[in-house]
Design a protein around this motif. Sequence first.
Motif, PDB file in Angstrom:
ATOM      1  N   LEU A  79     -25.881  18.243 -34.826  1.00  0.00           N
ATOM      2  CA  LEU A  79     -26.816  17.547 -35.708  1.00  0.00           C
ATOM      3  C   LEU A  79     -26.601  16.040 -35.652  1.00  0.00           C
ATOM      4  N   ARG A  80     -25.342  15.614 -35.574  1.00  0.00           N
ATOM      5  CA  ARG A  80     -25.058  14.183 -35.471  1.00  0.00           C
ATOM      6  C   ARG A  80     -25.605  13.611 -34.162  1.00  0.00           C
ATOM      7  N   ILE A  81     -25.457  14.360 -33.077  1.00  0.00           N
ATOM      8  CA  ILE A  81     -25.976  13.901 -31.795  1.00  0.00           C
ATOM      9  C   ILE A  81     -27.502  13.803 -31.842  1.00  0.00           C
ATOM     10  N   TYR A  82     -28.132  14.766 -32.491  1.00  0.00           N
ATOM     11  CA  TYR A  82     -29.598  14.772 -32.570  1.00  0.00           C
ATOM     12  C   TYR A  82     -30.115  13.636 -33.440  1.00  0.00           C
ATOM     13  N   ILE A  89     -21.652  10.711 -24.264  1.00  0.00           N
ATOM     14  CA  ILE A  89     -20.389  10.747 -23.538  1.00  0.00           C
ATOM     15  C   ILE A  89     -19.335  11.498 -24.341  1.00  0.00           C
ATOM     16  N   VAL A  90     -19.416  11.416 -25.670  1.00  0.00           N
ATOM     17  CA  VAL A  90     -18.499  12.177 -26.520  1.00  0.00           C
ATOM     18  C   VAL A  90     -18.780  13.670 -26.395  1.00  0.00           C
ATOM     19  N   ALA A  91     -20.058  14.025 -26.371  1.00  0.00           N
ATOM     20  CA  ALA A  91     -20.428  15.427 -26.207  1.00  0.00           C
ATOM     21  C   ALA A  91     -19.980  15.959 -24.849  1.00  0.00           C
ATOM     22  N   TYR A  92     -20.102  15.133 -23.817  1.00  0.00           N
ATOM     23  CA  TYR A  92     -19.662  15.554 -22.489  1.00  0.00           C
ATOM     24  C   TYR A  92     -18.150  15.767 -22.451  1.00  0.00           C
ATOM     25  N   MET A 158     -15.756  10.593 -34.324  1.00  0.00           N
ATOM     26  CA  MET A 158     -16.072   9.562 -33.340  1.00  0.00           C
ATOM     27  C   MET A 158     -17.546   9.151 -33.387  1.00  0.00           C
ATOM     28  N   THR A 159     -18.409  10.052 -33.873  1.00  0.00           N
ATOM     29  CA  THR A 159     -19.835   9.701 -33.944  1.00  0.00           C
ATOM     30  C   THR A 159     -20.134   8.685 -35.043  1.00  0.00           C
TER      31      THR A 159
END
Length: 230
Positions: A79-82, A89-92, A158-159
């Motif tokens: 949800l934070r990424i969206y 890069i954090v998700a990767y 980190m987000t």
Amino acid sequence: VLVGRNGKHAPTSSFVHHCNLTKSMMESFDNGDQPMGASAVSQTSTKVQRAIQFWLDKSTIHPGPRWGVFCFLMMIFALRIYLTEGFYIVAYGLGIFLLNNFIAFLSPLEDPEADAQDGPTLPSTQREAKEFRPFARRMPEFKFWLSCSKAAGYSILMTFFSIFDVPVFWPILLIYFIMLFCMTMKRQILHMYKHKYVPISWGKTKYKAAGTENGMYGGGMAGSTKGRSE
């Protein structure tokens, strides 16, 4: 101010007390004693660590709720990424970390290829597997869950810092991660097929006829009575 016999000023009682107090403080520092504030912080930190370890120990027998917490953390991270439309890069990095832990979770504790000189360590046929031996993982389930949960929690934190929002073209990262996942899982499946092991232990085999008496001499009173009657 007191005057001594030789005409010099004698130290007052407050000055002597201050000197003694300073000397005692220096001796306490030399002995390794911590100040009162540092000691309170250390005690609080110890209590928090003990409380966390207590709840972790109690959660070992509840794998379902534990993995539910991990899924909840992953949903918050997604949800934070969206919402932010960044931090790819954090998700990767999180995906690579989870993939490495998953491979360690599927791998045996003793690699058959590395221990080939000492003899086989995993049963390759049904005859060799007469004695029940549960699958020993390189990374246990609880350690796997704890490591993944910590990584998900750190990724969520980190987000909230823009320094980790590195501008990248996320479709390239996604394609590269899918390719890496397929290649890694293919190698792991081939390793499982080559050494004939399954990274899932269903427990000891239970036979349907266990404990029942079959035939003329099935054993027990029923078997002896049946033999006498015939």
